[in-house]
Design a protein around this motif. Sequence first.
Motif, PDB file in Angstrom:
ATOM      1  N   ASP A  38       5.007 101.199 -26.211  1.00 16.10           N
ATOM      2  CA  ASP A  38       5.302 100.018 -27.024  1.00 16.10           C
ATOM      3  C   ASP A  38       6.748 100.034 -27.515  1.00 16.10           C
ATOM      4  O   ASP A  38       7.414  98.992 -27.559  1.00 16.10           O
ATOM      5  CB  ASP A  38       4.355  99.949 -28.230  1.00 16.10           C
ATOM      6  N   ALA A  39       7.237 101.214 -27.887  1.00 17.93           N
ATOM      7  CA  ALA A  39       8.608 101.329 -28.396  1.00 17.93           C
ATOM      8  C   ALA A  39       9.626 100.941 -27.329  1.00 17.93           C
ATOM      9  O   ALA A  39      10.609 100.237 -27.609  1.00 17.93           O
ATOM     10  CB  ALA A  39       8.873 102.752 -28.887  1.00 17.93           C
ATOM     11  N   THR A  40       9.383 101.376 -26.088  1.00 19.10           N
ATOM     12  CA  THR A  40      10.303 101.043 -24.998  1.00 19.10           C
ATOM     13  C   THR A  40      10.248  99.553 -24.680  1.00 19.10           C
ATOM     14  O   THR A  40      11.286  98.915 -24.451  1.00 19.10           O
ATOM     15  CB  THR A  40       9.964 101.863 -23.737  1.00 19.10           C
ATOM     16  N   VAL A  41       9.045  98.991 -24.669  1.00 22.42           N
ATOM     17  CA  VAL A  41       8.909  97.549 -24.429  1.00 22.42           C
ATOM     18  C   VAL A  41       9.717  96.774 -25.459  1.00 22.42           C
ATOM     19  O   VAL A  41      10.461  95.840 -25.127  1.00 22.42           O
ATOM     20  CB  VAL A  41       7.422  97.117 -24.490  1.00 22.42           C
ATOM     21  N   ARG A  42       9.601  97.173 -26.728  1.00 23.67           N
ATOM     22  CA  ARG A  42      10.310  96.466 -27.796  1.00 23.67           C
ATOM     23  C   ARG A  42      11.824  96.613 -27.626  1.00 23.67           C
ATOM     24  O   ARG A  42      12.574  95.656 -27.799  1.00 23.67           O
ATOM     25  CB  ARG A  42       9.864  97.013 -29.152  1.00 23.67           C
ATOM     26  N   ARG A  43      12.298  97.803 -27.273  1.00 23.33           N
ATOM     27  CA  ARG A  43      13.745  98.027 -27.072  1.00 23.33           C
ATOM     28  C   ARG A  43      14.284  97.164 -25.949  1.00 23.33           C
ATOM     29  O   ARG A  43      15.353  96.561 -26.075  1.00 23.33           O
ATOM     30  CB  ARG A  43      14.008  99.503 -26.754  1.00 23.33           C
ATOM     31  N   VAL A  44      13.536  97.102 -24.865  1.00 20.40           N
ATOM     32  CA  VAL A  44      13.982  96.290 -23.720  1.00 20.40           C
ATOM     33  C   VAL A  44      13.997  94.814 -24.084  1.00 20.40           C
ATOM     34  O   VAL A  44      14.964  94.089 -23.785  1.00 20.40           O
ATOM     35  CB  VAL A  44      13.087  96.544 -22.492  1.00 20.40           C
ATOM     36  N   GLN A  45      12.949  94.345 -24.726  1.00 22.29           N
ATOM     37  CA  GLN A  45      12.881  92.931 -25.114  1.00 22.29           C
ATOM     38  C   GLN A  45      14.035  92.563 -26.042  1.00 22.29           C
ATOM     39  O   GLN A  45      14.671  91.514 -25.881  1.00 22.29           O
ATOM     40  CB  GLN A  45      11.540  92.638 -25.787  1.00 22.29           C
ATOM     41  N   GLU A  46      14.320  93.431 -27.016  1.00 19.69           N
ATOM     42  CA  GLU A  46      15.414  93.158 -27.951  1.00 19.69           C
ATOM     43  C   GLU A  46      16.764  93.123 -27.231  1.00 19.69           C
ATOM     44  O   GLU A  46      17.614  92.290 -27.536  1.00 19.69           O
ATOM     45  CB  GLU A  46      15.424  94.206 -29.061  1.00 19.69           C
ATOM     46  N   LYS A  47      16.964  94.031 -26.272  1.00 24.34           N
ATOM     47  CA  LYS A  47      18.220  94.051 -25.525  1.00 24.34           C
ATOM     48  C   LYS A  47      18.359  92.823 -24.638  1.00 24.34           C
ATOM     49  O   LYS A  47      19.456  92.255 -24.504  1.00 24.34           O
ATOM     50  CB  LYS A  47      18.309  95.335 -24.692  1.00 24.34           C
ATOM     51  N   LEU A  48      17.256  92.376 -24.051  1.00 23.94           N
ATOM     52  CA  LEU A  48      17.283  91.168 -23.225  1.00 23.94           C
ATOM     53  C   LEU A  48      17.709  89.956 -24.050  1.00 23.94           C
ATOM     54  O   LEU A  48      18.493  89.119 -23.598  1.00 23.94           O
ATOM     55  CB  LEU A  48      15.907  90.926 -22.597  1.00 23.94           C
ATOM     56  N   VAL A  49      17.174  89.883 -25.260  1.00 26.79           N
ATOM     57  CA  VAL A  49      17.555  88.781 -26.145  1.00 26.79           C
ATOM     58  C   VAL A  49      19.021  88.900 -26.543  1.00 26.79           C
ATOM     59  O   VAL A  49      19.782  87.935 -26.517  1.00 26.79           O
ATOM     60  CB  VAL A  49      16.656  88.767 -27.404  1.00 26.79           C
ATOM     61  N   GLU A  50      19.416  90.114 -26.934  1.00 28.76           N
ATOM     62  CA  GLU A  50      20.802  90.356 -27.367  1.00 28.76           C
ATOM     63  C   GLU A  50      21.800  89.986 -26.284  1.00 28.76           C
ATOM     64  O   GLU A  50      22.848  89.388 -26.558  1.00 28.76           O
ATOM     65  CB  GLU A  50      20.944  91.836 -27.742  1.00 28.76           C
ATOM     66  N   ARG A  51      21.493  90.303 -25.041  1.00 26.24           N
ATOM     67  CA  ARG A  51      22.414  90.036 -23.934  1.00 26.24           C
ATOM     68  C   ARG A  51      22.285  88.637 -23.354  1.00 26.24           C
ATOM     69  O   ARG A  51      22.931  88.310 -22.368  1.00 26.24           O
ATOM     70  CB  ARG A  51      22.201  91.080 -22.828  1.00 26.24           C
ATOM     71  N   GLY A  52      21.425  87.812 -23.933  1.00 27.40           N
ATOM     72  CA  GLY A  52      21.311  86.435 -23.473  1.00 27.40           C
ATOM     73  C   GLY A  52      20.456  86.253 -22.242  1.00 27.40           C
ATOM     74  O   GLY A  52      20.541  85.236 -21.559  1.00 27.40           O
ATOM     75  N   TYR A  53      19.607  87.256 -21.959  1.00 33.09           N
ATOM     76  CA  TYR A  53      18.753  87.150 -20.784  1.00 33.09           C
ATOM     77  C   TYR A  53      17.487  86.351 -21.067  1.00 33.09           C
ATOM     78  O   TYR A  53      16.752  86.008 -20.168  1.00 33.09           O
ATOM     79  CB  TYR A  53      18.354  88.547 -20.291  1.00 33.09           C
ATOM     80  N   ILE A  54      17.274  86.014 -22.320  1.00 35.25           N
ATOM     81  CA  ILE A  54      16.029  85.368 -22.719  1.00 35.25           C
ATOM     82  C   ILE A  54      15.727  84.070 -21.976  1.00 35.25           C
ATOM     83  O   ILE A  54      14.565  83.795 -21.681  1.00 35.25           O
ATOM     84  CB  ILE A  54      15.995  85.145 -24.260  1.00 35.25           C
ATOM     85  N   PRO A  55      16.724  83.207 -21.592  1.00 29.03           N
ATOM     86  CA  PRO A  55      16.360  82.010 -20.819  1.00 29.03           C
ATOM     87  C   PRO A  55      15.698  82.363 -19.493  1.00 29.03           C
ATOM     88  O   PRO A  55      14.700  81.758 -19.101  1.00 29.03           O
ATOM     89  CB  PRO A  55      17.702  81.314 -20.606  1.00 29.03           C
ATOM     90  N   ASN A  56      16.236  83.375 -18.817  1.00 24.67           N
ATOM     91  CA  ASN A  56      15.627  83.803 -17.561  1.00 24.67           C
ATOM     92  C   ASN A  56      14.243  84.393 -17.807  1.00 24.67           C
ATOM     93  O   ASN A  56      13.302  84.159 -17.068  1.00 24.67           O
ATOM     94  CB  ASN A  56      16.499  84.870 -16.896  1.00 24.67           C
TER      95      ASN A  56
END
Length: 338
Positions: A38-56
């Motif tokens: 769960d911790a890794t999933v959360r880290r990846v999700q947060e980084k995706l948002v931070e880097r602007g990958y969230i639209p994809n």
Amino acid sequence: MSMWDEKKIRIIDIADELGVSTATVSNVIHGKTKKISDATVRRVQEKLVERGYIPNMAATLLSQNNSRIVGVVVNNHPKYEGHVLEDPFVSSAVNALSDTLESHGYFLMLKKTGNIMDIIPFASMWNMDGMIIMGFCEDEYQKLRDRIRIPFVVYDGFFQNDRNICNLLLDNYDGGRQVGAFFRENGREKILFIADNRLKPDYDRYEGLCSGYGKKVDFLEVPMSKKERQAHYWDLLPVFQNYDSVFAASDYYAVEIMYFLIHAGVRVPEEIWVVGFDDMELCRNVMPQLSSVRQDVFLRAGKAVEYLDRMKTDRSYSVTDIIPVQFVPRMSCGRRAY
């Protein structure tokens, strides 16, 4: 961010920044998180948002079979008068569900509606992985089951479950029984139960109260409208003064009644005891602190997510689970504050 900049954001860059494999990042994006912490999933999700990958990421979620989106749908019943999400039971349930779903790698999408059939386009539009539904009636859940294939858990259903529905309910009867036994053991002589209906779950709480007390007690059915209910209390003030204990079907009603009684010059708990049901946070934040029947909202939320996961792998899975409750006496029954 421009389309050109968005294209430059690569999975390998995200993976390098976090020190994980590209496969891990890809699996999180595509909702394949069973073997990832769960911790890794959360880290990846947060980084995706931070880097602007969230639209994809959002586009991928909406197009795949496993979107990881869970819809939480609440019945916007007229009795809430437009404030359903402010109700202590509803807000605490949504809070627990939000934390639990996120910890399991799901995304929560919240909807309130008075028409259960509104769920059909809502679930389809957002490609729901599953749903958790609260506040509707037995026949409405059955109609919905006939119309959609998406797994759903009924958070507070009260019906004979012979369909592929997962149904979570509190042990309402035992909660009432515990209160009744407490009143009996403490020599209370005139008990009044208050609710706005004579249906489940409130009537189960009433029947449990009678069982625990050892005999039938009075039932006062009050209006659903707050304005009408408060006027009704004033009309019944002489009636209230005939009782030494009141058990309300919810914490909201119990706090409302306690406020009315104190405002009317009736001393709580010296002249009358007051008890609620659910043991929401407000019970500890009113004076006197409210006695109540406690439910474990996080246990209930965890069960809901567990059953959604089971239904995703077995579409015929069905269960009715009863969550235990515990009566907690406080100052409104003459106990110490804590």
